[in-house]
Design a protein around this motif. Structure first.
Motif, short mmCIF file in Angstrom:
data_model
loop_
_atom_site.label_atom_id
_atom_site.label_comp_id
_atom_site.label_asym_id
_atom_site.label_seq_id
_atom_site.Cartn_x
_atom_site.Cartn_y
_atom_site.Cartn_z
N ARG A 138 0.83 -1.21 0.00
CA ARG A 138 0.00 0.00 0.00
C ARG A 138 0.87 1.26 0.00
O ARG A 138 0.56 2.24 -0.68
CB ARG A 138 -0.93 0.00 1.21
N ILE A 139 1.95 1.23 0.75
CA ILE A 139 2.83 2.40 0.82
C ILE A 139 3.53 2.62 -0.52
O ILE A 139 3.65 3.76 -1.00
CB ILE A 139 3.86 2.24 1.95
N ILE A 140 3.99 1.56 -1.13
CA ILE A 140 4.70 1.66 -2.41
C ILE A 140 3.87 2.39 -3.45
O ILE A 140 4.38 3.23 -4.22
CB ILE A 140 5.10 0.26 -2.92
N GLU A 141 2.57 2.12 -3.48
CA GLU A 141 1.70 2.68 -4.51
C GLU A 141 1.60 4.20 -4.44
O GLU A 141 1.15 4.84 -5.39
CB GLU A 141 0.30 2.06 -4.38
N ARG A 142 2.03 4.79 -3.34
CA ARG A 142 1.92 6.24 -3.17
C ARG A 142 3.10 7.00 -3.78
O ARG A 142 3.08 8.23 -3.83
CB ARG A 142 1.84 6.58 -1.68
#
Length: 296
Positions: free
Chosen positions: A162-166
């Protein structure tokens, strides 16, 4: 008395350090039947790798010597190849880049040379060792959250995804556990493969760093076909025939020439130009400069 192979001896030194918390040069010389000069050289090289901290007459823990034993042992394997690969990869990083550094011992080697050569980069990483290695470099570092995998000290899991997608990055530098023409780059851990795939998606260009000993290994999960990454950087242990096999299915290769230990001093005296790595890949038509992205 015959000469002993330094790598197994150095691994035993790390094991002793883990057990006792401190090492003494004289005691090590007696234990291994080598000279004080040899022991000091061993400790100096382990210190240069960040695996221990040198003291007067011995050594103690560094922050990285507390890592999982298997990680330390893998860091000692194929060291010259990993250094050559890291030196080649460094040539694709410029000041101001936003880069991703994957978990693994070869990307850790890249972190070590990066902080010595590049003044200003924004680093995104899922590797605790990489973050620690670069902590003194003055870079902005984004350490992705998630569950810590004991073996590699990598951050994995749904929260990490989820963090990577930001975020976005100019370039991603990933490790690989195996590479073949049929399966591409692969890893034995499906969670690790998911993280690598996500990192590839947010990077403009992806470079996979993998030493030649990994050729021919088909691990459980593929995370990228060779033709789908910007460049696979490996070492000169990969034969020309094997390289041709990979190029035939669209792989772009950078072959880094491995410099033997005995040649290091002579090379540094004789050369002042780029690294000895030799590029060997098809022409990249339409190759355009990267768009620089703002820090997110």
């Amino acid at each position: 008395m015959g000469r002993t192979d330094p790598d197994p001896r150095r691994q035993q030194m790390l094991s002793l350090l883990e057990e006792t918390g401190t090492l003494n040069v004289g005691e090590l010389a007696d234990r291994f039947g080598v000279s004080l000069v040899t022991v000091r050289k061993d400790l100096d090289e382990l210190g240069a790798e960040g695996l221990l901290e040198r003291t007067f007459g011995g050594a103690v823990f560094s922050h990285r010597s507390r890592f999982n034993r298997s990680f330390l042992q893998r860091a000692l394997e194929h060291r010259q190849e990993k250094r050559a690969i890291a030196a080649a990869a460094l040539e694709y990083i410029q000041d101001g880049d936003t880069i991703i550094l994957d978990a693994g011992t070869t990307t850790l080697c890249l972190a070590q040379v990066l902080k010595e050569q590049v003044k200003n980069v924004f680093v995104i990483t899922c590797s605790v060792p990489v973050a620690l290695e670069l902590s003194s470099a003055g870079y902005d570092i984004l350490l992705l959250g998630g569950m810590v995998r004991n073996k590699s000290l990598a951050l994995l899991g749904r929260e990490t995804l989820r963090i990577i997608e930001r975020y976005r990055a100019d370039k991603a530098f990933l490790g690989s556990t195996g590479f073949t023409a049929e399966m591409g780059h692969s890893t034995p851990n499906p969670d690790d493969a998911q993280i690598k795939e996500a990192l590839i998606r947010i990077a403009d260009k992806t470079y996979v760093l993998v030493d030649s000993s990994k050729y021919g290994h088909n691990c459980l999960t593929s995370f990228a076909q060779l033709r789908d990454v910007q460049l696979t950087i490996t070492d000169s242990g990969l034969s020309r025939n094997k390289a041709k096999t990979l190029e035939a299915i669209g792989a772009r290769l950078r072959i880094a020439e491995v410099v033997e230990k005995t040649d290091l001093n002579r090379q540094s005296e004789e050369t002042t130009g780029p690294s000895t790595a030799v590029e060997n890949h098809p022409t990249l038509n339409g190759h355009l400069p990267l768009r620089k992205k703002g820090k997110r």
